[in-house]
Write an enzyme that holds these catalytic residues in place. Structure first.
Site, PDB file in Angstrom:
ATOM      1  N   GLY A  14       0.834  -1.152  -0.094  1.00 33.91           N
ATOM      2  CA  GLY A  14      -0.103  -0.050  -0.138  1.00 33.91           C
ATOM      3  C   GLY A  14       0.919   1.164   0.012  1.00 33.91           C
ATOM      4  O   GLY A  14       0.342   2.231   0.479  1.00 33.91           O
ATOM      5  N   VAL A  62      -2.772  -7.498  -2.731  1.00 27.28           N
ATOM      6  CA  VAL A  62      -2.270  -8.477  -1.637  1.00 27.28           C
ATOM      7  C   VAL A  62      -3.373  -9.313  -1.222  1.00 27.28           C
ATOM      8  O   VAL A  62      -3.120 -10.279  -0.474  1.00 27.28           O
ATOM      9  CB  VAL A  62      -1.511  -7.746  -0.632  1.00 27.28           C
ATOM     10  CG1 VAL A  62      -0.229  -7.260  -1.080  1.00 27.28           C
ATOM     11  CG2 VAL A  62      -2.391  -6.827   0.055  1.00 27.28           C
ATOM     12  N   ASN A  88       1.282  -2.305   5.407  1.00 23.27           N
ATOM     13  CA  ASN A  88       0.574  -1.308   5.402  1.00 23.27           C
ATOM     14  C   ASN A  88      -0.849  -1.287   4.806  1.00 23.27           C
ATOM     15  O   ASN A  88      -1.529  -0.570   5.357  1.00 23.27           O
ATOM     16  CB  ASN A  88       1.537  -0.008   4.989  1.00 23.27           C
ATOM     17  CG  ASN A  88       0.671   1.265   4.831  1.00 23.27           C
ATOM     18  OD1 ASN A  88       0.252   1.827   5.697  1.00 23.27           O
ATOM     19  ND2 ASN A  88       0.137   1.169   3.419  1.00 23.27           N
ATOM     20  N   TYR A 153     -13.028  -4.384  10.426  1.00 19.29           N
ATOM     21  CA  TYR A 153     -11.833  -3.775  10.626  1.00 19.29           C
ATOM     22  C   TYR A 153     -11.145  -3.971  12.231  1.00 19.29           C
ATOM     23  O   TYR A 153      -9.849  -4.029  12.200  1.00 19.29           O
ATOM     24  CB  TYR A 153     -12.059  -2.186  10.671  1.00 19.29           C
ATOM     25  CG  TYR A 153     -10.574  -1.450  10.357  1.00 19.29           C
ATOM     26  CD1 TYR A 153      -9.934  -1.215   9.283  1.00 19.29           C
ATOM     27  CD2 TYR A 153     -10.302  -0.426  11.463  1.00 19.29           C
ATOM     28  CE1 TYR A 153      -8.827  -0.493   9.401  1.00 19.29           C
ATOM     29  CE2 TYR A 153      -9.300   0.420  11.420  1.00 19.29           C
ATOM     30  CZ  TYR A 153      -8.398   0.306  10.444  1.00 19.29           C
ATOM     31  OH  TYR A 153      -7.231   1.137  10.271  1.00 19.29           O
TER      32      TYR A 153
END
Ligand code: NAD
Length: 250
Positions: A14, A62, A88, A153
């Site tokens: 990222g 990814v 990241n 998350y």
């Protein structure tokens, strides 16, 4: 390849925008050869132009876990070694708990957690050959306290903290340091999306941040550069908040 003999080699997933770009910029400015990995080729190209000759771009999503062994093999073939990995890349989604589908939950877990495992596993295989390396995961305040409406998350980032400790106890005796950074609220596209449409949430963030303002991606870059360096040679298994005090705020 000769460049790799002179320089440390880092991967930043990222790395085309936001915090990842700031970390890559900090690394390249400090002469670390940095491979930025991301999904968006245009974004990567622009970042490479900005960062110059110490930066190389390798497109890869990814979350497509099957592609990761080949990505790492290509990097080793081209650069000969990997000294630093910054996991990241990440995505967020703000939604009421009962509205989140299994597919949405799974997508966030795959991107934010499974890819971190798969990237680390492949890179660790290489680092073990030299018995040295530094891996940095990017966690979140969502793993420090309960945040509403970001269930997947929060699950992914809390797992990152556990994985940081588990990897550290297993791999530190073999010369590989594993740490995480827990950014507070940092000015990027991700936070703009989450906060700009929700003034109440934004107020809450400022209300519990003793320093009273949001961080800049560069603040995380500084912390990553430190954790990747020899200055942090006795640091492993930590989750370092870089948050203006948000995690301990009242
Ligand atoms: P951002 O959206 O600006 O950047 C995320 C980057 O990851 C983007 O370049 C994106 O293209 C890339 N990415 C996403 N999914 C990918 C995939 N499947 N394959 C390859 N690349 C992918 O967000 P950011 O704020 O810079 O976030 C970076 C990291 O920091 C994330 O892990 C995020 O969870 C974490 N974080 C951010 C904040 C904040 O305040 N901004 C706070 C805590 C944690």
């Amino acid at each position: 390849m000769s460049i790799a003999n002179q320089k440390r080699v880092a991967i930043v997933t990222g790395g085309g925008s936001g915090i990842g770009l700031a970390i890559a910029e900090k690394f390249t400015t400090n002469k670390i050869l940095t491979i930025i990995v991301g999904r968006d080729e245009e974004k990567l190209k622009k970042a490479k132009e900005k960062l110059g000759e110490c930066c190389f771009a390798m497109p890869c999503d990814v979350s497509k876990l099957d592609c990761i062994p080949e990505l790492i093999k290509n990097i080793i073939d081209k650069f000969g070694q990997i000294d630093i990995l910054v996991n990241n890349a990440g995505i967020n989604m703000k939604k009421e708990f009962t509205e989140v589908t299994d597919e949405e939950f799974q997508k966030i877990i795959t991107t934010n957690l499974c890819s971190v495992f798969a990237m680390s596993r492949e890179v660790v295989k290489e680092m073990l050959k030299k018995e040295s390396g530094s891996i940095i995961h990017i966690s979140s305040m969502a793993a420090q306290y309960g945040l509403p409406k970001v269930i997947a998350y929060s699950a992914s980032k809390t797992a990152i903290d556990g994985m940081t400790r588990a990897m550290a106890v297993e791999l530190s005796p073999k010369g590989i340091r594993i740490n995480a950074i827990a950014p507070g609220f940092i000015e990027t596209e991700m936070t703009a999306k989450a906060l700009n449409t929700d003034p109440e949430r934004k107020q809450k963030v400022f209300g519990r941040t003793p320093m009273g303002y949001m961080g800049k991606p560069d603040d995380i870059g500084e912390a990553a550069l430190f954790l990747a360096s020899d200055a942090a040679k006795y640091i492993t298994g930590v989750v370092l908040p870089v948050d203006g005090g948000n995690s301990i705020g009242f």
